[in-house]
Enzyme design. Structure first.
Site, PDB file in Angstrom:
ATOM      1  N   ARG A   1      27.730 -15.298  -3.949  1.00 29.15           N
ATOM      2  CA  ARG A   1      26.617 -15.740  -3.110  1.00 29.15           C
ATOM      3  C   ARG A   1      25.873 -16.893  -3.786  1.00 29.15           C
ATOM      4  O   ARG A   1      26.002 -17.087  -5.012  1.00 29.15           O
ATOM      5  CB  ARG A   1      25.663 -14.570  -2.865  1.00 29.15           C
TER       6      ARG A   1
ATOM      7  N   LEU B   1      19.812   0.410 -13.013  1.00 27.09           N
ATOM      8  CA  LEU B   1      20.489   1.234 -12.013  1.00 27.09           C
ATOM      9  C   LEU B   1      19.483   1.986 -11.163  1.00 27.09           C
ATOM     10  O   LEU B   1      18.513   2.528 -11.672  1.00 27.09           O
ATOM     11  CB  LEU B   1      21.409   2.236 -12.709  1.00 27.09           C
TER      12      LEU B   1
ATOM     13  N   LYS C   1      18.469 -13.117 -16.007  1.00 25.84           N
ATOM     14  CA  LYS C   1      18.717 -14.264 -15.124  1.00 25.84           C
ATOM     15  C   LYS C   1      17.865 -15.477 -15.503  1.00 25.84           C
ATOM     16  O   LYS C   1      18.062 -16.578 -14.983  1.00 25.84           O
ATOM     17  CB  LYS C   1      18.482 -13.858 -13.669  1.00 25.84           C
TER      18      LYS C   1
ATOM     19  N   LYS D   1      11.454 -16.958 -13.356  1.00 23.31           N
ATOM     20  CA  LYS D   1      11.176 -16.007 -14.431  1.00 23.31           C
ATOM     21  C   LYS D   1      11.197 -16.701 -15.799  1.00 23.31           C
ATOM     22  O   LYS D   1      10.453 -16.321 -16.707  1.00 23.31           O
ATOM     23  CB  LYS D   1      12.193 -14.858 -14.398  1.00 23.31           C
TER      24      LYS D   1
ATOM     25  N   GLU E   1       0.815  -1.219   0.000  1.00 21.89           N
ATOM     26  CA  GLU E   1       0.000   0.000   0.000  1.00 21.89           C
ATOM     27  C   GLU E   1       0.849   1.269   0.000  1.00 21.89           C
ATOM     28  O   GLU E   1       0.477   2.269  -0.632  1.00 21.89           O
ATOM     29  CB  GLU E   1      -0.957   0.007   1.202  1.00 21.89           C
TER      30      GLU E   1
ATOM     31  N   ILE F   1      -1.027 -10.572  -6.573  1.00 20.04           N
ATOM     32  CA  ILE F   1      -1.247 -11.368  -7.786  1.00 20.04           C
ATOM     33  C   ILE F   1      -1.327 -12.869  -7.493  1.00 20.04           C
ATOM     34  O   ILE F   1      -1.776 -13.648  -8.336  1.00 20.04           O
ATOM     35  CB  ILE F   1      -0.155 -11.101  -8.850  1.00 20.04           C
TER      36      ILE F   1
END
Length: 608
Positions: free
Chosen positions: A542, A451, A412, A424, A319, A345
């Site tokens: 990572r 960016l 990615k 994705k 919100e 969603i």
């Protein structure tokens, strides 16, 4: 308020005195000090209405609403025009009343009025300049030496702006640099043009420059990059006046002298949009943007609304972020065009209800979980949001007859090695499958890092520099593609207009950038030396990260489009297999967490 009117009243009284003094002096000059009695009597009878006419003329030209401390050439022109017209008006009225003085009296009084009234007002400006000059010679201990690059209109504006606030900002402009050889050695308001930009590092060292202001808003992005790199090499803090296209768009004002950012080094020249193509599918349409409170989603909304949709639905589950973009838009656009909607969603029933009620014509699906390390720790949420959330929105779009659906994807998703990328990629497959079954034109747009988005590396580096370091980089060879948020959003909108259905558009991201080089440049632009003032440390790759990202797979055949920064490929998806895999995946997230990552790898490769 009282003081303001008191000052204006005082100006009127002074003008009354000076106007009549000018007229009396004109009479004395004309008659060599011996004014005939008839003209003395005529002046005594007519001075009051002549004064009234002259003062009214000055008021019409708003001479009493100007700050003469900061008088410009424009103010001087207005002053001269007002005095001339006032004198002509007095002459005209005296002629019509039959109370005319010799014509030379009016000419002499005009000259004297210009000298006295003009001198009185410009005296404030001269005193202001003298005061600033005195202050410039008294340098406080912490005065910053400033160099302005660009000796044109913008450079002059930057000089005036810094000089005006010289005492507050403790700054001193020591010179200009400009690549126009004719300007070298010249002075602008007393400040010398020291040479071309090739001398930047030399001048910074010689003049002990603390800060550089780049004041060339009309320069190409490549020229700006070159100057910024020179500033970076000199390790001097840098500010910039916005580019012309930013000024025209209304995004910023000419007074917005801001810090140079790493975005200025990476962004490219403004994109030439196919306005007619875009307007053709957005104008007078109902447009829905999911994830509208996010970095890309909110910028899409800002860009789309300029194409005059009948209404735009800004949908998101947070919100606060939706409220912020809604409030921003309300200050610029009618309320009846903007509809905020708080919806998750993942809630399929609510998503379908929104589509049933609003009947959107065009959908931009930007809602997604995007943080790689976080999604490695929370794969179930990534699957629910990125896969099944996309499934909900895209199927609702198909069910209720949307004309176009644009999925925001990521580099990615290419050969994914992490949960975020795999989810994705599955989202891409879902919309490609639907494109074969639906009248809705589905497409996906794939690009790299943006960016300035939330959680991106640049704000993180800035915070580390602000704290004195160290700046942490995962690996010295880590590279990424980068694009600014406005550029990515504009190309997404352009790609949406090209879609026939089922396409995967890939944006030209330019050359990949080493993250460690990004960190070094950012440190230099902040006025520090990498390693010397701010150390850089390596923390290790990572979970889920790759050293390099790709924009398309070996199987995907790229071809060009009508836009030189947008490429296209068509994927083939086995819809039956994908439905089966998604059913299995839905069961897994309810029961078997340990098997989830393995199944994601399978689903993301469900392509022939």
């Amino acid at each position: 308020m009282t003081m303001k009117y008191l000052k204006r009243g005082l100006q009127v009284i002074v003008d009354i005195y000076l106007f009549n003094l000018s007229f009396i002096m004109a009479l004395l000059f004309r008659f060599d000090g011996l004014i005939p009695e008839e003209y003395i009597l005529l002046f005594q009878d007519s001075f009051w209405w002549m004064t009234l006419i002259f003062i009214l003329t000055c008021a019409i030209f708003r001479l009493y609403h100007r700050l003469w401390n900061y008088a410009s050439i424009h103010d001087v022109i207005v002053l001269g025009t007002a005095i001339t017209i006032g004198t002509v008006a007095v002459f005209s009225i005296t002629v019509s009343f039959g109370a005319m003085f010799p014509r030379s009296i009016y000419l002499i009084s005009l000259f004297l009025n210009l000298v006295l009234l003009g001198g009185y007002r410009l005296g404030f400006r001269i005193l202001n300049i003298y005061k600033r000059l005195r202050l410039s010679k008294i340098e406080p201990k912490n005065t910053k030496n400033v160099l302005i690059v660009g000796a044109g209109n913008a450079g002059n504006m930057a000089l005036k702006e810094t000089s005006r606030h010289q005492e507050d900002l403790s700054v001193k402009v020591v010179g200009f640099l400009d690549d126009d050889p004719e300007k070298e050695g010249c002075r602008i308001n007393g400040v010398k043009v020291l040479g071309s930009t090739d001398k930047l590092k030399e001048v910074c060292t010689k003049k002990h420059i603390d800060e550089v202001i780049i004041a060339i808003p009309s320069a190409s992005q490549q020229n700006i990059k070159n100057i910024i790199r020179k500033c970076s090499d000199a390790s001097v803090k840098t500010k910039i006046i916005p580019a012309v296209h930013d000024l025209i768009s209304g995004r910023v004002s000419v007074n917005s002298i801001r810090d140079v950012d790493i975005e200025d080094l990476l962004k490219r020249d403004p994109i030439n949009l196919n306005i007619s193509q875009i307007a053709g599918y957005l104008q007078n349409k109902t447009v829905l943007v999911t994830g509208a409170g996010g970095s890309i989603g909110s910028e899409l909304v800002r860009q789309i609304i300029n194409f005059n949709p009948s209404k735009i639905i800004i949908l998101g589950h947070g919100e606060n972020s939706i409220f912020n973009i809604y409030k921003e838009l309300l200050s610029k656009f009618p309320k009846d065009k903007i509809y905020p909607n708080i919806t998750d969603i993942k809630d399929r029933e609510k998503v379908f209800q929104v589509f049933y009620e609003e009947k959107p014509d065009v959908v931009f699906h930007a809602a997604a979980h995007k943080h790689v390390p976080l999604m490695e720790e929370n794969p179930i949420e990534a699957v629910k949001n990125n896969i099944f959330g996309t499934k909900n929105v895209s199927e609702a779009a198909s069910t209720y007859g949307c004309e176009r659906f644009v999925l925001i994807s990521t580099d990615k998703a290419v050969n994914p090695t992490n949960v975020m990328g795999a989810t994705k990629r599955v989202a891409e497959l879902i919309i490609q499958k639907l494109s074969k079954e639906s009248t809705t034109r589905f497409c996906a747009v794939r690009f790299g890092n943006v960016l300035g988005s939330r959680g991106s590396v640049v704000p993180h580096f800035k915070e580390q520099i602000k704290q004195g370091g160290p700046v942490t980089v995962t690996h010295p060879d880590m590279t990424r593609y980068f694009m600014t948020i406005p550029e990515a959003s504009q190309l997404v909108i352009e790609a949406g207009g090209m879609s026939d259905s089922g396409e995967l558009f890939v944006l030209d991201m330019g050359e990949p950038v080493k993250i460690v080089d990004l960190a070094r440049n950012l440190i230099k632009l902040s006025g520090f030396e990498p390693e010397k003032d701010i150390p850089i440390t390596y923390t290790g790759i990572r979970p889920g990260e790759k050293l390099y990202e790709d924009l398309f797979t070996e199987q995907e055949q790229m071809s060009s489009t009508t836009h030189d920064k947008i490429f296209i490929t068509k994927g083939t998806t086995n819809g039956q297999d994908l439905n089966h895999e998604l059913t299995e995946l839905e069961d897994i997230i309810k029961t078997d967490f340990s098997f989830l990552k393995k199944q994601l790898e399978v689903d993301s490769k469900t392509v022939k």
